[in-house]
Scaffold this motif. Structure first.
Motif, mmCIF file in Angstrom:
data_model
loop_
_atom_site.group_PDB
_atom_site.id
_atom_site.type_symbol
_atom_site.label_atom_id
_atom_site.label_comp_id
_atom_site.label_asym_id
_atom_site.label_seq_id
_atom_site.Cartn_x
_atom_site.Cartn_y
_atom_site.Cartn_z
ATOM 1 N N PHE A 176 -1.526 7.123 9.313
ATOM 2 C CA PHE A 176 -2.982 6.969 9.368
ATOM 3 C C PHE A 176 -3.628 7.856 8.299
ATOM 4 C CE2 PHE A 176 -7.079 8.662 10.732
ATOM 5 C CZ PHE A 176 -7.794 7.500 11.003
ATOM 6 N N TYR A 212 -13.671 9.524 3.663
ATOM 7 C CA TYR A 212 -15.042 9.006 3.579
ATOM 8 C C TYR A 212 -15.232 8.190 2.302
ATOM 9 C CZ TYR A 212 -20.166 9.197 3.904
ATOM 10 O OH TYR A 212 -21.485 8.882 3.995
ATOM 11 N N LEU A 213 -15.827 7.006 2.430
ATOM 12 C CA LEU A 213 -16.095 6.096 1.313
ATOM 13 C C LEU A 213 -14.835 5.607 0.605
ATOM 14 C CD1 LEU A 213 -19.267 7.741 -0.269
ATOM 15 C CD2 LEU A 213 -19.181 5.759 1.222
ATOM 16 N N ASN A 223 -13.274 2.853 0.751
ATOM 17 C CA ASN A 223 -13.261 1.484 0.218
ATOM 18 C C ASN A 223 -14.100 1.335 -1.051
ATOM 19 O OD1 ASN A 223 -15.664 1.668 1.560
ATOM 20 N ND2 ASN A 223 -15.444 -0.239 2.702
ATOM 21 N N ILE A 252 -11.886 2.625 -6.079
ATOM 22 C CA ILE A 252 -10.930 1.656 -6.602
ATOM 23 C C ILE A 252 -9.611 2.379 -6.895
ATOM 24 C CG2 ILE A 252 -10.424 0.198 -8.606
ATOM 25 C CD1 ILE A 252 -13.327 -0.675 -8.560
ATOM 26 N N GLY A 263 -9.916 0.290 8.653
ATOM 27 C CA GLY A 263 -11.289 0.353 9.142
ATOM 28 C C GLY A 263 -12.212 0.525 7.950
ATOM 29 N N ILE A 264 -13.338 1.177 8.166
ATOM 30 C CA ILE A 264 -14.297 1.325 7.092
ATOM 31 C C ILE A 264 -13.860 2.445 6.145
ATOM 32 C CG2 ILE A 264 -16.754 1.604 6.588
ATOM 33 C CD1 ILE A 264 -15.903 -0.746 8.574
ATOM 34 N N ASN A 315 -10.868 4.193 6.627
ATOM 35 C CA ASN A 315 -9.512 4.586 6.990
ATOM 36 C C ASN A 315 -8.569 3.404 6.881
ATOM 37 O OD1 ASN A 315 -9.957 3.081 9.505
ATOM 38 N ND2 ASN A 315 -11.308 4.800 9.966
ATOM 39 N N GLU A 346 -27.121 5.189 -6.693
ATOM 40 C CA GLU A 346 -27.299 3.751 -6.455
ATOM 41 C C GLU A 346 -28.661 3.505 -5.823
ATOM 42 O OE1 GLU A 346 -24.154 2.097 -4.157
ATOM 43 O OE2 GLU A 346 -22.615 2.934 -5.450
ATOM 44 N N ARG A 373 -21.892 5.160 10.327
ATOM 45 C CA ARG A 373 -21.113 4.840 9.126
ATOM 46 C C ARG A 373 -20.422 3.479 9.271
ATOM 47 N NH1 ARG A 373 -19.847 3.672 4.521
ATOM 48 N NH2 ARG A 373 -17.709 3.900 3.867
ATOM 49 N N GLU A 374 -19.827 3.251 10.426
ATOM 50 C CA GLU A 374 -19.110 1.987 10.614
ATOM 51 C C GLU A 374 -20.101 0.813 10.644
ATOM 52 O OE1 GLU A 374 -15.561 1.487 11.639
ATOM 53 O OE2 GLU A 374 -14.970 3.577 11.458
ATOM 54 N N TYR A 414 -21.477 -0.482 7.257
ATOM 55 C CA TYR A 414 -20.535 -1.271 6.462
ATOM 56 C C TYR A 414 -20.964 -2.724 6.353
ATOM 57 C CZ TYR A 414 -16.140 -3.867 5.836
ATOM 58 O OH TYR A 414 -15.159 -4.715 5.417
ATOM 59 N N HIS A 456 -28.542 4.628 3.229
ATOM 60 C CA HIS A 456 -27.522 4.417 2.199
ATOM 61 C C HIS A 456 -26.200 4.989 2.702
ATOM 62 C CE1 HIS A 456 -25.255 4.780 -1.486
ATOM 63 N NE2 HIS A 456 -26.127 3.949 -2.046
ATOM 64 N N ASP A 457 -25.102 4.281 2.450
ATOM 65 C CA ASP A 457 -23.869 4.713 3.111
ATOM 66 C C ASP A 457 -23.258 6.003 2.563
ATOM 67 O OD1 ASP A 457 -22.806 3.542 0.932
ATOM 68 O OD2 ASP A 457 -21.416 2.207 1.987
ATOM 69 N N GLU A 458 -23.799 6.501 1.461
ATOM 70 C CA GLU A 458 -23.334 7.811 0.997
ATOM 71 C C GLU A 458 -24.217 8.938 1.544
ATOM 72 O OE1 GLU A 458 -22.248 8.239 -3.188
ATOM 73 O OE2 GLU A 458 -22.163 6.061 -3.316
ATOM 74 N N ALA A 459 -25.250 8.557 2.292
ATOM 75 C CA ALA A 459 -26.245 9.553 2.691
ATOM 76 C C ALA A 459 -25.841 10.345 3.926
ATOM 77 C CB ALA A 459 -27.590 8.880 2.938
ATOM 78 N N LEU A 460 -24.839 9.873 4.659
ATOM 79 C CA LEU A 460 -24.492 10.590 5.879
ATOM 80 C C LEU A 460 -23.634 11.822 5.631
ATOM 81 C CD1 LEU A 460 -23.696 7.906 8.563
ATOM 82 C CD2 LEU A 460 -25.398 9.717 8.719
ATOM 83 N N MET A 461 -22.737 11.726 4.633
ATOM 84 C CA MET A 461 -21.709 12.744 4.475
ATOM 85 C C MET A 461 -22.242 14.163 4.296
ATOM 86 S SD MET A 461 -18.777 13.623 4.848
ATOM 87 C CE MET A 461 -17.332 12.620 4.868
ATOM 88 N N SER A 490 -12.687 -3.607 -5.829
ATOM 89 C CA SER A 490 -12.326 -2.855 -4.630
ATOM 90 C C SER A 490 -12.154 -3.855 -3.493
ATOM 91 C CB SER A 490 -13.400 -1.831 -4.290
ATOM 92 O OG SER A 490 -14.587 -2.475 -3.923
ATOM 93 N N GLU A 545 -11.594 -4.603 0.939
ATOM 94 C CA GLU A 545 -12.010 -4.103 2.247
ATOM 95 C C GLU A 545 -10.853 -4.045 3.236
ATOM 96 O OE1 GLU A 545 -15.189 -3.055 2.523
ATOM 97 O OE2 GLU A 545 -15.532 -3.681 0.460
ATOM 98 N N SER A 578 -9.233 2.400 12.566
ATOM 99 C CA SER A 578 -10.337 3.103 13.193
ATOM 100 C C SER A 578 -10.301 2.824 14.677
ATOM 101 C CB SER A 578 -11.645 2.589 12.631
ATOM 102 O OG SER A 578 -12.686 2.920 13.494
ATOM 103 N N SER A 626 -13.991 0.833 15.887
ATOM 104 C CA SER A 626 -14.535 -0.442 15.432
ATOM 105 C C SER A 626 -13.493 -1.540 15.516
ATOM 106 C CB SER A 626 -15.071 -0.333 14.003
ATOM 107 O OG SER A 626 -14.015 -0.248 13.089
#
Lengths: 454, 454
Positions: A311, A315-316, A318, A321, A344-345, A347, B195, B247-248, B251, B258-263, B337, B339, B423, B426
């Motif tokens: 496992f 973070y991020l 995906n 590249i 997963g997203i 992982n 972005e 975060r999930e 996706y 924005h998905d980079e904003a949580l970290m 990239s 998924e 994960s 999810s």
């Protein structure tokens, strides 16, 4: 013409070899016979191949080999006596084994192959002598003379395509050809064995080369069952299935045919029949390119344990590249093959067969993934089983996943992984090994027993 | 102290900016304010960022820019008039824009970034002037002066860790800091934008750097809903969720942050609150590290279309060490990239976002996989949607996959892919785009509406 392959239990004793002869007599189109080495006659018996491995280990370590050698010779002697054969064939076998023991030990791998292959090779000689003795025209042929060429030592053993042309000459022989399974020769003339169970491959290669009407694979079961009879009591029989279904089932515990044995037959559209040496009149299981639709979406259920999961979370992930490629490259460096990579997203899990791992390799992989890929979390867990539902009818069966997951949830077990989406004819569940049996039973009930009461 | 970020609609007009001021007045701990560029005031309105993109395109093509320029200036003028500000701030903005238009066009990417970033930058200056005019002590600060350092031009734009130390000084300021979102500076002093939607990232970076007690992200919705309100009528609200759940969900279609904003916030354990500028007293949605268990296993359901599948099959693929790695390497060469990679026994599918493909790239990939990997079958299919169920409570919920698959099968839709196993929070379903809406509705009914009648 038909090509027949007889497995280890089918040639384990004189009594069994008499059954083989009867099977050949019953159908004159059975012109090519591939034999394994003598297998087990009873549960605690030792297979000749295992005796040969011990013998070659002793020889490599310069230990006294006579005890191990006579153990092997004794098995052949028992068979020869039971078949009323004279001493001549036993002298041939002993001389052959002594010659092999004297051969070059510079490359231990090749030396091992030489010894292991003698199990099939000498039995083929013996069977040819026996068939002749009872009035059948039979002839032993060596794979080198027949032209069964395999890849060189550095590569995984596989038959070379150029074998086909030379092997096809076997179809013109008037006599029954007795061909030892399990090995071939490199272009340099070195003997190399296939993986264990590789006599199935030899039979399939020959069936394809002569474009046989049928490849009969004789074993010790009447047919292929829809589920493992050691777990499910009196499971239903499969009378006809496609190559694809057989291939998918063989992935997880359906050890009926070696998994490389289907392709040669498949490529030349030679149907394969799994039959029982001890009950040759049973129809067996036919493996064909296409079959009529059945009312059941699922053809078989298999399960296998011994899987581990690597496992990795980051973070991020995906967005990055090359992340997946680098992860697989680390496994490749360790020469590890993988089965599935559910993700997963942020992982990904890599599911692989546990026998490829040990504590040292695990530490190395975890360390490399952490430091080279800057992963947030990395761990390896083991004791997983894969349960696979297979069926051509699953392709268009809406609600099949719902039925399968409902059945699993009735057992109270957790589903650790679901893999569906690439193959249209299978659905793979990862579960804890401890839950495997109860899940298999419940899935059987859902897709097979329940039909009877409807 | 709290860091507040106001999105485009929250600063789209004078009226909206007055609401921002009222929000700041209501809570003196709101000491750092991050602003976006003025967004849409009504459905057909044009965002300032889009105006700036047209302006910079015209400038790069040496077209007349005055029309586009006055369009931008006019938006700021309308805002300034509405806020009773004088001409001075508009002169500053015009001079700033003319300077940017005169800057070096040698690297079009950097020139674009210069122009785009002016939307946030000039609005921050204007908001600081306005807040001061109504008696709040506020000060505009430029990200370069504050020390928001980002990666160099050749890399994906990301804040550098060394920013943290310098930005943390903002916590000692007595005044309200008005900080433009969306951009930072490289170590060479070049301006680079994140972005789109990147003001969220700026806010999160600042909240983490000053170790804020709360990062309030003001948008135009009262909260995050359990499902898209454009598809599900009056969906349930989420009052508290974990970073991981957010975060999930982000996706697939949950475009709240924005998905980079949580970290950044997550790393410093700063809770995030999604709030509504137009209804600031509503509690909003809190995003935290851990939350108490709810009786519902599923926290949210999201769905997104625009996925394609690259299907590859090859006999005995899983024995071939390096196959998966080589396949991903071909995609990497194309800078694509992916998924998910569900796999069967002899086949693998790579699921990726379709916008990365075009006919030429597809042909090249299919050709390379066929010739370099000697695959038996290769094809690309599009028009897939991913439907994702997310919830911390799913971790131990036996039977959840059964409920979800049963709900999907009730719609009559086929499940093209299931991905579970990496994960724990999810479960991803691949379905045909045409089935997305009905599946979303049925899953909502299964996991949310049905609870009400129990």
């Amino acid at each position: 013409m038909k090509v027949c392959k007889f497995g280890g239990t089918s040639v384990a004793s004189a009594q069994q070899i008499k059954k083989v002869a009867a099977i050949l007599k019953a159908d004159p189109s059975r012109k090519i016979v591939v034999v394994s080495a003598p297998g087990k006659r009873f549960d605690d018996d030792v297979k000749v191949t295992d005796m040969l491995i011990r013998l070659s280990q002793a020889a490599l370590c310069n230990e006294d080999v006579e005890g191990y050698l006579s153990e092997v010779l004794d098995r052949y002697a028992q068979i020869a006596i039971g078949l009323d054969l004279g001493q001549a064939i036993l002298d041939i076998i002993e001389l052959d084994l002594r010659n092999r023991l004297e051969s070059d030990k510079g490359n231990p791998g090749l030396f091992f192959d030489q010894l292991k292959a003698s199990g099939e090779d000498n039995l083929a000689k013996l069977v040819a002598v026996y068939l002749t003795s009872i009035g059948l025209h039979a002839e032993y042929i060596n794979p080198k003379d027949a032209g069964l060429l395999v890849t060189d030592f550095s590569q995984r053993v596989q038959a070379l395509p150029e074998s086909n042309n030379r092997l096809s000459a076997l179809k013109d022989k008037a006599t029954i050809t007795v061909f030892p399974g399990f090995f071939g020769y490199t272009s340099k003339g070195e003997l190399r064995t296939f993986e264990r169970g590789g006599s199935d491959i030899t039979g399939s290669i020959l069936a394809a080369a002569v474009k046989a009407e049928l490849y009969e694979n004789f074993t010790d079961v009447d047919c292929v069952f829809v589920a493992n009879p050691r777990i499910i009591e009196n499971p239903e029989e499969i009378h006809k299935m496609t190559y694809r279904e057989m291939r998918e089932l063989s992935y997880a515990g359906f050890a009926v045919l070696h998994d490389e044995a289907l392709m040669p037959a498949f490529k030349e559209s030679v149907p394969v029949c799994i039959k029982n040496t001890n009950n040759p009149l049973a129809p067996g299981t036919m493996i064909v390119a296409e079959r009529e639709h059945s009312f059941r979406p699922v053809t078989g259920i298999s399960a296998d344990s011994g899987f581990s999961t690597l496992f990795v979370s980051k973070y991020l992930m995906n967005r990055e590249i090359g992340f997946g490629r680098k992860l697989l490259e680390i496994l490749e460096d360790e020469k590890i093959s993988f089965e599935h990579t559910p993700s997963g997203i942020d992982n990904i899990s890599v599911i692989l067969r546990s026998h490829q791992l040990n504590t040292e390799i695990e530490h190395r992989i975890v360390h490399r993934v952490k430091t080279e890929l800057h992963a947030d979390e990395v761990n390896i867990q083991s004791n997983f089983s894969m349960v696979v539902l297979v069926g051509e009818g699953m392709r268009n069966a809406t609600g099949l996943a719902a039925r399968a997951t409902a059945a699993i949830s009735r057992t109270g077990a957790n589903i650790e992984m679901i893999n569906q989406g690439s193959s249209e004819v299978s659905l793979v569940f990862g579960v804890l090994k401890q839950d495997e049996t109860k899940i298999l039973k419940e899935l059987y009930k859902e897709f097979f027993s329940s039909v009877l009461v409807q």
